[in-house]
Design an enzyme around this catalytic site. Sequence first.
Site, PDB file in Angstrom:
ATOM      1  N   ASP A 116      43.376  32.973  60.755  1.00 52.24           N
ATOM      2  CA  ASP A 116      43.484  31.738  59.990  1.00 52.24           C
ATOM      3  C   ASP A 116      44.463  31.930  58.834  1.00 52.24           C
ATOM      4  OD1 ASP A 116      43.028  29.137  59.217  1.00 52.24           O
ATOM      5  OD2 ASP A 116      41.185  29.595  58.095  1.00 52.24           O
ATOM      6  N   HIS A 138      36.226  31.173  53.993  1.00 52.60           N
ATOM      7  CA  HIS A 138      35.300  30.917  55.096  1.00 52.60           C
ATOM      8  C   HIS A 138      33.868  31.138  54.601  1.00 52.60           C
ATOM      9  CE1 HIS A 138      38.606  31.943  58.294  1.00 52.60           C
ATOM     10  NE2 HIS A 138      38.884  30.874  57.569  1.00 52.60           N
ATOM     11  N   SER A 142      38.595  35.322  53.754  1.00 54.05           N
ATOM     12  CA  SER A 142      37.425  35.294  54.632  1.00 54.05           C
ATOM     13  C   SER A 142      36.575  36.512  54.300  1.00 54.05           C
ATOM     14  CB  SER A 142      37.857  35.271  56.103  1.00 54.05           C
ATOM     15  OG  SER A 142      36.732  35.199  56.965  1.00 54.05           O
TER      16      SER A 142
END
Length: 601
Positions: free
Chosen positions: A154, A62, A35
């Site tokens: 995540d 992401h 991310s």
Amino acid sequence: MSMDADVPAPATGIKKNNTATSNYGGHYIIGIGASAGGLEAIHELFDNMPPDTSFSFVIIQHLSPDYKSLMAELLTKHTRMKVSEVEDGMLLMPDCVYVIPNKKHITLRSKRLRLTEKNVPAVPNNAIDVFFHSLAQDQGSCAIGIILSGTGSDGTRGIESIKKADGMVIVQDPATARFDGMPNSAIHSGFADFVLPPELMAEEIFNYIRHGATENSLTSLTTDEEEKIVTEILEMVRQATIHDFSSYKRHTILRRILRRMAGHHILRLDRYLHYLQDNPVELDLLSKEFLIGVTKFFRDREAFDILENKIIPDITGNKLPGDQLKFWVAGCSTGEEAYSMAILVAEYLERTGKDLNVKIFASDVDRDAIEVASRGFYSQQIEKDVSPGQLSNYFTRQANGYLVSQHLRKMVIFAQHNIIKDPPYSKMDMVSCRNMLIYMNHGLQKKIFAILHFSLNANGYLFLGTSENPGDLSWALSEVSKKWKIYRSIQPSRQLMSDMYALPKYPAAGRTVSTPPPRNPRQTLNGRIYDIFSEVVSEEFGYAGIFVNETLEVSTRWATTTSTCACPKSGLISACSRWYPIRCRLPLAWPSGRPSKSTPR
């Protein structure tokens, strides 16, 4: 929208792809989750990944839904593998990299990538969990998951699925991540096999694949059988090496055992146990496998910047010329961290003109590592971590590496030392114990934290690894750096040395030791007061001594004599002439007479 909406809960029914894992060097699929701050880590990973591994890589990052991703284009500058943005139905091919497109979720089915629309806005983003779970279902033990820099959590549930399928999980060392939320979440879940900087991940993946067949053959043993065998192996190691690994995390221990098994082509734990019984030398090699040493000069440079600009000036601020400056580097491995600290101290003293007596005690249970550290010779690879000025000032260039200068070597004292059993150093201005505790269970961590705290001076500093938290010691410490886990002692230790250590009584040759009668509380208290008094006097006046009888057997030992001999701890009974180096033994034999008789008091 709940994170649970798109991700089925990890289940014990995930299949174990045993046929795939029996294929040495087969088609492994590596999922990479990242991310914020992940692009740099991805580049470092592929800068160190050969282009002909036969692996397939799927990158789940992401992405902003409002901008086209340039990931595929940027990544081509860091790998010769083919890089493609995923299209629905793509078949994964070896030596190829696949990148997630905007506004999509990716799943894997029969080695084909499937795209589905992502519900936007989906908070929190769980694209990594979605892919990792499908990767575990589809590939079983051929699934490899990597968590890199990012915020949030995540990937944490996804790596649980991968581990339940007997796959492999690597997490970026939070100290090297621009954002440590995702790495820390994954580490705290307990499902990370390795915590590494991106540039070291490729080597560990290759190691895993070499040993994959061995590890998955253990499914024929029940959990109870495995535990019993591992416990017996650890006891054999303890008896052979005096190193007790029983309080290390079982997952770490088992993986290290499996590496040794793979080297001998042994596929079952019970057979490895028999091998150990028939080959005692293997116990020492296994013990070394447990002693995990990952270090380099100025590891986590930003943390060392804090030491240089804040900690060292604060510690030395009130010291007078000739005062001692004392550090303890516990678990020093091959010495790079201790020498790094010595360099910073030497530079500071030179800048300020201060004249202090510097003693950096560096200890490790691994004798071989201590020998390397004491030699002070390092390969040319340190040029990446040590500045040209520091190399010039504190090292001597040799044909194939660098030798630490005599000035620096005099500041550092290396010693083999077991932090779990041996009394600690005391009155330290700073104690460093980094990335050792993460391999130990909570009970052992708690004991070691108490030991480290006991070792500190009032207002002394404690320097931990980025994945370590002092927890139970929060009442006694003030946080200096949350990211780099640097703390300052604000309360004295509540424990006495005798509370931390229960030293065994070993008999001299031909003797037995009977269990002494229980002592009354006053005797116990007097003994503790004597121990503390002896330690204080030893520290202040530097005395050391032993009391022997006419046969050179020791009844009492005071203070520290390890600089002269390798004697046991106080209260042990042994023949002292065996402790000393050969050059010292002749005077101890008293050839012209015997020591006078005396009654010990």
